[in-house]
Design an enzyme around this catalytic site. Structure first.
Site, mmCIF file in Angstrom:
data_model
loop_
_atom_site.group_PDB
_atom_site.id
_atom_site.type_symbol
_atom_site.label_atom_id
_atom_site.label_comp_id
_atom_site.label_asym_id
_atom_site.label_seq_id
_atom_site.Cartn_x
_atom_site.Cartn_y
_atom_site.Cartn_z
ATOM 1 N N LYS A 55 -10.197 1.691 -9.792
ATOM 2 C CA LYS A 55 -9.995 1.056 -11.103
ATOM 3 C C LYS A 55 -10.145 -0.469 -11.005
ATOM 4 C CE LYS A 55 -5.093 0.338 -11.862
ATOM 5 N NZ LYS A 55 -4.997 -1.096 -11.817
ATOM 6 N N LYS A 91 0.859 -1.197 0.000
ATOM 7 C CA LYS A 91 0.000 0.000 0.000
ATOM 8 C C LYS A 91 0.886 1.233 0.000
ATOM 9 C CE LYS A 91 -0.812 -0.389 5.000
ATOM 10 N NZ LYS A 91 0.099 -1.532 5.138
ATOM 11 N N CYS A 139 -5.738 2.270 -7.286
ATOM 12 C CA CYS A 139 -6.087 0.843 -7.287
ATOM 13 C C CYS A 139 -7.571 0.556 -7.057
ATOM 14 C CB CYS A 139 -5.252 0.097 -6.254
ATOM 15 S SG CYS A 139 -3.521 0.020 -6.738
ATOM 16 N N LYS A 168 -5.771 -10.910 -6.509
ATOM 17 C CA LYS A 168 -5.504 -9.469 -6.374
ATOM 18 C C LYS A 168 -6.795 -8.654 -6.455
ATOM 19 C CE LYS A 168 -3.618 -5.501 -6.270
ATOM 20 N NZ LYS A 168 -3.119 -4.945 -5.034
HETATM 21 N N1 LIG Z 1 0.157 1.904 -6.803
HETATM 22 C C1 LIG Z 1 -0.164 0.902 -6.003
HETATM 23 O O1 LIG Z 1 -0.334 1.053 -4.797
HETATM 24 C C2 LIG Z 1 -0.305 -0.488 -6.564
HETATM 25 C C3 LIG Z 1 -0.360 -1.588 -5.689
HETATM 26 C C4 LIG Z 1 -0.471 -2.857 -6.220
HETATM 27 C C5 LIG Z 1 -0.545 -3.035 -7.594
HETATM 28 N N2 LIG Z 1 -0.523 -1.959 -8.436
HETATM 29 C C6 LIG Z 1 -0.558 -2.192 -9.869
HETATM 30 O O2 LIG Z 1 0.761 -2.111 -10.373
HETATM 31 C C7 LIG Z 1 0.754 -1.548 -11.696
HETATM 32 C C8 LIG Z 1 1.632 -0.309 -11.728
HETATM 33 O O3 LIG Z 1 1.071 0.648 -10.851
HETATM 34 P P1 LIG Z 1 1.845 1.973 -10.422
HETATM 35 O O4 LIG Z 1 1.011 2.657 -9.411
HETATM 36 O O5 LIG Z 1 3.267 1.635 -10.112
HETATM 37 O O6 LIG Z 1 1.779 2.784 -11.813
HETATM 38 P P2 LIG Z 1 2.624 4.083 -12.233
HETATM 39 O O7 LIG Z 1 1.776 4.788 -13.212
HETATM 40 O O8 LIG Z 1 3.102 4.786 -11.010
HETATM 41 O O9 LIG Z 1 3.920 3.492 -12.962
HETATM 42 C C9 LIG Z 1 3.888 2.853 -14.202
HETATM 43 C C10 LIG Z 1 5.227 3.131 -14.861
HETATM 44 O O10 LIG Z 1 5.284 2.348 -16.053
HETATM 45 C C11 LIG Z 1 5.937 3.133 -17.038
HETATM 46 N N3 LIG Z 1 5.604 2.590 -18.368
HETATM 47 C C12 LIG Z 1 4.440 2.649 -19.031
HETATM 48 N N4 LIG Z 1 4.532 2.003 -20.208
HETATM 49 C C13 LIG Z 1 5.794 1.517 -20.277
HETATM 50 C C14 LIG Z 1 6.490 0.754 -21.249
HETATM 51 N N5 LIG Z 1 5.898 0.353 -22.372
HETATM 52 N N6 LIG Z 1 7.764 0.441 -20.988
HETATM 53 C C15 LIG Z 1 8.358 0.849 -19.850
HETATM 54 N N7 LIG Z 1 7.746 1.563 -18.900
HETATM 55 C C16 LIG Z 1 6.480 1.899 -19.112
HETATM 56 C C17 LIG Z 1 5.428 4.537 -16.812
HETATM 57 O O11 LIG Z 1 6.289 5.501 -17.391
HETATM 58 C C18 LIG Z 1 5.419 4.588 -15.277
HETATM 59 O O12 LIG Z 1 6.645 5.061 -14.769
HETATM 60 C C19 LIG Z 1 -0.711 -1.294 -12.028
HETATM 61 O O13 LIG Z 1 -1.213 -2.402 -12.706
HETATM 62 C C20 LIG Z 1 -1.356 -1.179 -10.656
HETATM 63 O O14 LIG Z 1 -2.716 -1.515 -10.699
HETATM 64 C C21 LIG Z 1 -0.378 -0.688 -7.947
#
Ligand SMILES: NC(=O)c1ccc[n+]([C@@H]2O[C@H](COP(=O)([O-])OP(=O)(O)OC[C@H]3O[C@@H](n4cnc5c(N)ncnc54)[C@H](O)[C@@H]3O)[C@@H](O)[C@H]2O)c1
Length: 431
Positions: free
Chosen positions: A260, A148, A257, A201
């Site tokens: 969405k 988280k 999260c 998840k």
């Molecule tokens: N934020 C949370 O607390 C959390 C927790 C668990 C799971 N998730 C999941 O994890 C995933 C990522 O979430 P996040 O919050 O880190 O997202 P984010 O938007 O903070 O980071 C995503 C990163 O991916 C990069 N990116 C996009 N396309 C790319 C590509 N083709 N090649 C390389 N890099 C690329 C972006 O530039 C960005 O830096 C999502 O699926 C989200 O649902 C998020």
């Protein structure tokens, strides 16, 4: 590690911390440039020293070349974003773009791990994409992330459990090895089939969102019927079947999260004809809750809000993060601006992100007290620690009138009464 956002950066740094060599790749050149200089693009407590130390000691590196990251990897984590499409489905575009590159640039047998939150069936799509150009064997693993924001490093270093969806002994062995240092206290690594891991998840986030919406509705009912949700919360939370977590009412859930993932789950249900009525209600209750503080303000200041000025404490969707994605503060701000209210906001971490979204539609204050100058009321939206025990005399002195609308139930009703503050919170008596 492909994708160095809130998840990829934390996971990459923590895996480097246990001795792995981790190369983090992202298409965002500005992000990679600043990470190379140990400047973090996000606010996440405890992360900066990990990035700095592991980079200095040569276990953690950053690149914009996905090709380089893939070519050097035995295990590749895909941690890119999966934003919602128009119809609520998780958009797999970025995940599949990476998968296509994996096939093209791999130089050895590999485990390809989906860390991003992806709908059931996505691993098969990733496998098909990798397979198109793969010249070496590869193994798919679904390894959803449960950290988280605000305590991401702690959660990753000391997880409640690790979920691994695998279909080969090789993937299982490699992933168990990687995670062994994180489960020395006996927390489980749950190995299962890939579809179940993907579903786990969504089910976890669906359940947590359900608890929040449920408690918000109970709190609203308490408001109407004269009960106090603080007592009710403790009364039900002490039942071991229920537990104390996620029972605090508030201004609705937000973040990258819950909203969405609830929508994506609803979409999965719709696509296979399975009704998910509970979750549909969770979402609509949350949309309504995000507008509750406007109603509370009307109770406090009267029906007509035009021309009023509000001091707002907290912009981030929750404490401990600078993340503004789907933050309840945004819904509140939009609604208040529509009514002709002017706003001065404070947040310890999220102002930069807020400015990018809101520009100069609102004013920003350097300190929380500054936000109150000339304001008709203080509205608390995010439960940052520094808002929990403010100097109330100063709050009263700075506001034009002593009115507090508290979306996080931070303050004691009786104390507010003694101080002569007109105080409105959620599911508790007003003062
Ligand atoms: N934020 C949370 O607390 C959390 C927790 C668990 C799971 N998730 C999941 O994890 C995933 C990522 O979430 P996040 O919050 O880190 O997202 P984010 O938007 O903070 O980071 C995503 C990163 O991916 C990069 N990116 C996009 N396309 C790319 C590509 N083709 N090649 C390389 N890099 C690329 C972006 O530039 C960005 O830096 C999502 O699926 C989200 O649902 C998020």
């Amino acid at each position: 590690m492909v994708g160095t956002g809130y998840v990829g950066l934390v996971v990459g740094a923590c895996l480097a911390e246990t001795g792995n060599n981790v190369c983090c790749a992202d298409i965002d050149t500005k992000k990679i440039e600043s990470l190379r200089n140990n400047v973090l693009p996000i606010y996440e407590p405890g992360l900066e020293p990990l990035v700095e130390r592991n980079q200095k000691e040569g276990r953690l590196s950053f690149t914009t070349s996905l090709e380089e990251a893939i070519a050097s990897a035995e295990v590749l984590f895909i941690a890119v974003g999966t934003p919602p499409e128009e119809n609520g489905a998780a958009d797999l575009k970025y995940v599949l773009q990476v998968a296509a590159l994996v096939g093209r640039h791999m130089t050895r047998e590999m485990v390809v791990v989906t860390k991003s939150t992806v709908p059931v069936g996505s691993a098969a799509k990733v496998a098909a994409e990798v397979a198109k150009e793969a010249k070496f064997p590869f193994h798919i693993c679904s390894n959803p992330e449960f950290l988280k924001e605000g305590d991401a490093v702690g959660d990753f270093m000391r997880p409640d459990r690790i979920v691994l969806g695998v279909e080969s002994a090789h993937a299982r062995r490699v992933m168990m090895d990687i995670y062994a240092p994180f489960v020395r206290t006996g927390k489980p690594i749950l190995v299962m089939d890939i579809s179940s891991a993907e579903m786990t998840k969504y089910a976890a986030n669906g359940m947590l969102a359900t608890r929040i919406s449920f408690m918000n509705e109970i709190a609203n009912l308490c408001d109407e019927l004269g009960a106090n949700v603080d007592f009710v919360r403790k009364g039900i939370g002490s039942d071991s079947r229920i537990g104390q977590s996620f029972l605090f009412p508030g201004p609705g859930f937000g973040g990258s999260c819950f909203p969405k993932d609830v929508r994506a789950l609803l979409r999965m249900g719709a696509e296979c004809g399975v009704p998910l009525d509970v979750l549909a209600a969770v979402e609509s209750a949350n949309e309504r809750q995000k507008r509750l503080l406007v109603q509370k303000l009307r109770c406090a200041l009267g029906e007509e809000l035009a021309g009023r000025r509000i001091g707002l404490w907290g912009l981030a969707f929750k404490a401990g993060t600078d993340d503004m994605r789907e933050a309840p503060s945004l819904t509140l701000i939009d609604a208040l601006l529509d009514e002709g209210v002017s706003i001065c906001a404070h947040d310890p971490a999220a102002v930069e992100h807020a400015r990018a979204l809101l520009g100069n539609r609102i004013d920003y204050a350097e300190t929380n007290y500054e936000a109150l100058a000339g304001a008709d009321a203080l509205v608390v939206v995010t439960d940052w620690n520094e808002y929990r025990h403010p100097d109330f005399e100063r709050v009263k002195r700075t506001l034009r009138q002593p009115v507090i609308v508290d979306g996080r139930n931070l303050y004691d009703v009786e104390k507010m009464r003694e101080l002569g503050v007109r105080y409105y919170s959620i599911g508790r008596p007003s003062a």
